[in-house]
Design a protein around this motif. Structure first.
Motif: not given
Length: 352
Positions: A202-207, A216-224, A314-318, A322-325
Motif C-alpha cells: 500500500f503506497s502513499i504518494n505525495i508530490h 497532491r496525495v495519491q493512494l495505491f494498492y499494488r500487486l505484482e 480534509n483533502s484541501r487542508t494543511t 502534514e498528517e500524510a507526510i
C-alpha cells in the motif's frame, strides 16, 4: 510475552496472549509448542477450515514453494517439503502460523533479512496440503497436485511396512483426492489477504503539482507477480498468471499491466495491478475489513486507510497534508514500530 498452543477444532487452546510490545523491532511472539506432536496427531482428523485454508493457499502461492522429488531425477530421493518465506519483520506471523497448525518449524536466517517456515515431516505436509486443497487459484496448483500424488503413492507402497515410524504415520493419514482450482468469487474467502501479505503493498504518494502550485496525495494498492509459472504444462507450454491477476483486477475495478526489467544479465517479466480509483479504493476497504491482513502490512494498511478517510473530508487542508507526510515516516520499508495485537483472536482462530 504471549504463549499459544497449536491445534485444530476444539483442540485449540489459547493459554496466554497479552502484553505484546507496541513499539518493538520485529519482536517475536514466542509461541509455545511443547505439545506439538499430540496436537498434530489430533489435527489430522479435522475437517478443512475454509478461512485458514484459503489464507494459507494465497500466502503459499505468493511466497511459498513446494519441493517435490522429480521421479525422473537420479538425485537422492526426498519427501515433499513446503517452504514459506517471510521478511524478518514478520517473524511473529511465521511463528503464529506454525503454532496454530503445529506444523514445521520457523528458521531465522541471520543477516539475510528473512525467515523461513519450513514444513518437512510427512504429517505436517499432509496437514497443510489438506487445508489448502481446493483453495488454490494460480498455476502453482500443479505443485500441490504432485505433492498429493507423492503422498498417496507413499501410502500405497508402504502399507505393509514393518517400521514402527512408518506404521505410525500411515495410521494418521488417509489418501487425498486432489481438488481443482478455486473459481469462487475473490471476496468469498481470505485468499487475497494471504496473497497480498506475500506480494502486495500500500503506497502513499505525495508530490507537488507545478502547474497548480499545490501538493497532491495519491493512494495505491499494488500487486505484482511473475508472468509465467516456471514448470511447463503437459503440452510443453508455459502457464500464465494473467488469469488470476485479471480476476483480482476485475474485482477491484482495475487493470493489469505488464512490466519487464533487467537485473544483472537476466530479464524478468511480471504482471502488475495498480488500484487507485475511488471505486477501487472502496473495494479494497470493503475486502480487507472482512478479511484483514495478518503480516506487518496490516499496520501499513491501517495507516493507508486512515489517510484515505482523511482525504474524504480534509483533502484541501494543511493539517491533512502534514498528517500524510508524518505517517510516511514510519511506513512500509521505513517502519520501525510494530504492534501484533491484530493476531489476537483473529479470524483464522475464531473460525476453527
Amino acid at each position: 510475552m504471549p504463549a499459544l498452543l497449536g491445534g485444530f477444532g476444539n483442540k485449540i487452546s489459547i493459554l496466554l496472549f497479552n502484553n505484546i510490545s507496541n513499539n518493538s523491532n520485529c519482536s517475536s511472539l514466542n509461541f509455545s509448542n511443547q505439545k506439538a506432536i499430540e496436537q498434530k496427531n489430533s489435527s489430522i482428523n479435522i475437517k478443512s477450515n475454509s478461512q485458514l485454508g484459503s489464507y494459507l493457499a494465497g500466502l503459499i502461492e505468493g511466497d511459498g514453494t513446494f519441493a517435490v522429488h522429480d521421479k525422473k531425477s537420479t538425485a537422492k530421493k526426498y519427501s515433499p517439503m513446503i517452504i514459506v518465506v517471510f521478511k524478518k519483520a514478520d517473524l511473529p506471523l511465521a511463528e503464529f502460523l506454525q503454532s496454530i497448525t503445529s506444523c514445521g518449524r520457523v528458521l531465522i536466517k541471520a543477516n539475510r533479512g528473512y525467515v523461513l517456515w519450513q514444513i518437512q515431516d510427512i504429517i505436517s505436509v499432509y496437514t497443510i496440503v489438506t487445508l489448502i486443497n481446493g483453495y488454490m487459484r494460480t498455476p502453482k496448483i500443479e505443485a500441490l497436485k504432485r505433492t498429493i500424488y507423492w503422498l498417496n503413492e507413499y501410502m500405497a507402497n508402504n502399507q505393509n511396512s514393518k517400521l514402527p515410524s512408518t506404521k505410525f504415520i500411515l495410521s494418521k493419514i488417509n489418501p487425498l483426492e486432489f481438488k481443482p482450482m478455486d473459481n469462487s468469487p475473490i471476496d468469498s474467502n481470505p485468499w487475497l489477504s494471504g496473497f497480498s501479505d506475500a506480494d502486495a503493498n500500500f503506497s502513499i504518494n505525495i508530490h507537488k503539482r507545478s502547474n497548480k502550485n499545490s501538493t497532491r496525495v495519491q493512494l495505491f494498492y499494488r500487486l505484482e507477480i511473475r508472468q509465467t509459472y516456471h514448470i511447463l504444462n503437459n503440452e510443453g507450454e508455459q502457464v500464465s498468471f494473467f488469469s488470476i491477476m485479471s480476476k483480482v483486477a476485475n474485482y477491484l475495478n482495475s487493470n493489469v499491466l505488464s512490466r519487464s526489467r533487467i537485473i544483472g544479465e537476466k530479464q524478468y517479466y511480471s504482471f502488475i495491478l495498480m488500484a487507485h480509483s475511488q471505486i477501487s479504493l472502496n473495494k479494497i476497504i470493503e475486502y480487507f475489513s472482512r478479511f484483514p491482513l495478518l503480516s506487518s502490512k496490516y499496520l501499513d494498511y491501517k495507516s493507508w486507510a486512515y489517510v484515505l478517510e482523511l482525504q474524504k473530508t480534509n483533502s484541501r487542508t494543511t493539517s491533512y497534508l502534514e498528517e500524510a507526510i508524518n505517517i510516511r515516516k514510519d511506513y512500509n520499508a521505513t517502519r520501525t514500530t510494530y504492534n501484533w495485537n491484530h493476531l489476537i483472536n483473529c479470524y483464522l482462530i475464531r473460525k476453527l
